[in-house]
Design an enzyme around this catalytic site. Sequence first.
Site, PDB file in Angstrom:
ATOM      1  N   LYS A   4       0.764  -1.298  -0.087  1.00 56.16           N
ATOM      2  CA  LYS A   4       0.105   0.185   0.158  1.00 56.16           C
ATOM      3  C   LYS A   4       0.973   1.135   0.053  1.00 56.16           C
ATOM      4  CE  LYS A   4      -0.164  -0.054   5.036  1.00 56.16           C
ATOM      5  NZ  LYS A   4      -0.898  -0.560   6.439  1.00 56.16           N
ATOM      6  N   HIS A  26      -6.118  -7.002  13.056  1.00 54.93           N
ATOM      7  CA  HIS A  26      -4.983  -6.380  13.025  1.00 54.93           C
ATOM      8  C   HIS A  26      -4.455  -6.017  14.438  1.00 54.93           C
ATOM      9  CE1 HIS A  26      -1.745  -4.062  11.302  1.00 54.93           C
ATOM     10  NE2 HIS A  26      -2.350  -2.994  11.437  1.00 54.93           N
ATOM     11  N   ARG A  43       1.297 -10.621   7.275  1.00 54.06           N
ATOM     12  CA  ARG A  43       1.164  -9.357   6.505  1.00 54.06           C
ATOM     13  C   ARG A  43       2.284  -8.557   6.629  1.00 54.06           C
ATOM     14  NH1 ARG A  43      -3.956  -9.509   9.193  1.00 54.06           N
ATOM     15  NH2 ARG A  43      -3.234  -7.504  10.404  1.00 54.06           N
ATOM     16  N   TYR A 101      14.686  30.089   7.627  1.00 50.88           N
ATOM     17  CA  TYR A 101      13.414  31.022   7.879  1.00 50.88           C
ATOM     18  C   TYR A 101      13.293  31.084   9.585  1.00 50.88           C
ATOM     19  CZ  TYR A 101      11.347  30.674   3.135  1.00 50.88           C
ATOM     20  OH  TYR A 101      11.156  30.939   2.040  1.00 50.88           O
ATOM     21  N   CYS A 141      12.828  24.185   4.638  1.00 53.69           N
ATOM     22  CA  CYS A 141      11.930  24.856   3.719  1.00 53.69           C
ATOM     23  C   CYS A 141      11.217  23.850   2.634  1.00 53.69           C
ATOM     24  CB  CYS A 141      12.846  25.843   2.936  1.00 53.69           C
ATOM     25  SG  CYS A 141      13.834  26.854   3.902  1.00 53.69           S
ATOM     26  N   ASP A 148      11.479  23.685  -0.499  1.00 54.13           N
ATOM     27  CA  ASP A 148      12.162  23.146  -1.553  1.00 54.13           C
ATOM     28  C   ASP A 148      13.493  23.026  -1.138  1.00 54.13           C
ATOM     29  OD1 ASP A 148      10.072  24.187  -3.441  1.00 54.13           O
ATOM     30  OD2 ASP A 148      11.246  26.079  -3.224  1.00 54.13           O
TER      31      ASP A 148
END
Length: 382
Positions: free
Chosen positions: A43, A171, A227, A271, A318, A320
Site C-alpha cells: 500500500k 489487526h 502480512r 526561515y 523549507c 524546496d
Amino acid sequence: MPENPTVPRAEIVVDLDAVRHNVGRLREIASAERPVAMMTVVKADGYGHGMLPVARAAREAGAEWLGVATLDEALALRAGGDTGRVLCWLTVPGEDYAAAVAADVDLTAYSVAELDEIAAAVDGTPARVQVKVDTGLSRGGAARADWEAVLSRAAELEAAGTIRFTGLWSHLACADEPAHPANDAQESAFRDALALADRLGLAPEVVHLANSAAAVLRPSARFGLVRCGIASYGLDPAPGHTGDLGLRPAMTVRARLALTKPVGAGAGVSYGHTWVAPEDTTLGVVPVGYADGVLRHAGNAVSVWVDGVQRPVRGRVCMDQLVVDLGGELPPAGTEAVLFGPGDAGEPTAQEWAEACGTISYEIVSRVGGRMRRRHTGEGER
Ligand SMILES: *Cc1c(COP(=O)(O)O)cnc(C)c1O
C-alpha cells in the site's frame, strides 16, 4: 526537459535485491516452526518505494499475497500485470465492487451492509471476500457485537454462491511492544472469532493477524499467513525489541548540493533564524524540502551524509531546500548528500531520522517523494 539522468538533483534509489532478500528472510523467520504464507504489503506506493516494482520483487521472492489498503491500489496492481492473490481492506460505500470482482481482488468486509453491497455487484463469478473483525484496535473491522451478524451473512452469501469466504482476519494495536497486554487480549478475542466462524460453518482459506512486528516476535499470532509491510522494506518493525533480523533497508535518498559557502559567526540560518552560527562555518544547500516529503520536523534535528561525514541540518526545512552545516569544509556544488540509506557507509538511516523527528520509519519513507526521481536497482533479477 528531463534532467541529465546521470546527475539528478535529488533521487530515491530503491534496491529491489534488498526487497527480495527481506521477503525471503521474513519467510524464514515466520516459518521457523510451521510454514506460513507471505503477504507483502505494498500500500501507499509500496511505503514510498514504488508499488509495482516492489510488487514484482515480492512475487519473485515468493510472496503468495500482496496487501493494499484501497481498491484503487488493488486495481493498479492488476493494471500493472500482477495476477496473483491481492487483498484490499479499506473501501467505502459506493466503491466499484464489480470492478474488484472482475479483477479477482479479495475484498475485506467490516459490516453486513458492506457484504450486501459487494453481493449486489456480483454478476456470475462469486466475489472473494474476507471478513475483518475488530479484536481491540478499535479501528477497521466488525465490532464484537456485530461479529455474529456479519459472519452469518457471509455464510448465507457463500451458501448462495454469491461470495467465496476466503479469509478471516484482524489487526494488532501494539505488536511493536511485545509485552503489551493488548497482544494477548487481541489474540484471544481473535480465537473467539475463529471459533464463531467455525460454528457458523465457515472455513476461511486464510486466517491472519500478524503484521511485520508480530510475524517476527509473536509465533502464536502467525496463523496461516503473515502480512509484512515495513520489514519487507528492510526497516525494523519493533525498534528495541528485535535484535538483528538480517534485513536490508531498500531505500536511499540522495541529492546534490546546490551551493556551498562560508558564513560568519552570528549568521542566522533559514526561515525564522532558528539556528544561529556560534562561530564561522560553512554551509551546504540541499535542494529538497518538505514539498519533497522531507518532514519539516527534520529541521535542527537530523543529519545528512556529505563526503563521508554526517552533517547536521541547521534551521528550518523549507519547501524546496534545507541547509547543512559543513563544519568548515567547502566541497564543490554538486557534491553528493545522502539524506538516509541502509547505513552501511555511515550515512543516517530512516530509523535514525524517525527518532530525530519524533516519528516512525514508516512515515519517513512513505512521505518522501514530491519532485524527487525514483530509480530502482536490481529490477528483473531473481
Ligand atoms: C499496513 C498494514 C500492515 C503492514 O504493517 P507493517 O507494520 O508495516 O508490517 C498489515 N496489516 C494491515 C491491516 C495494515 O494496514
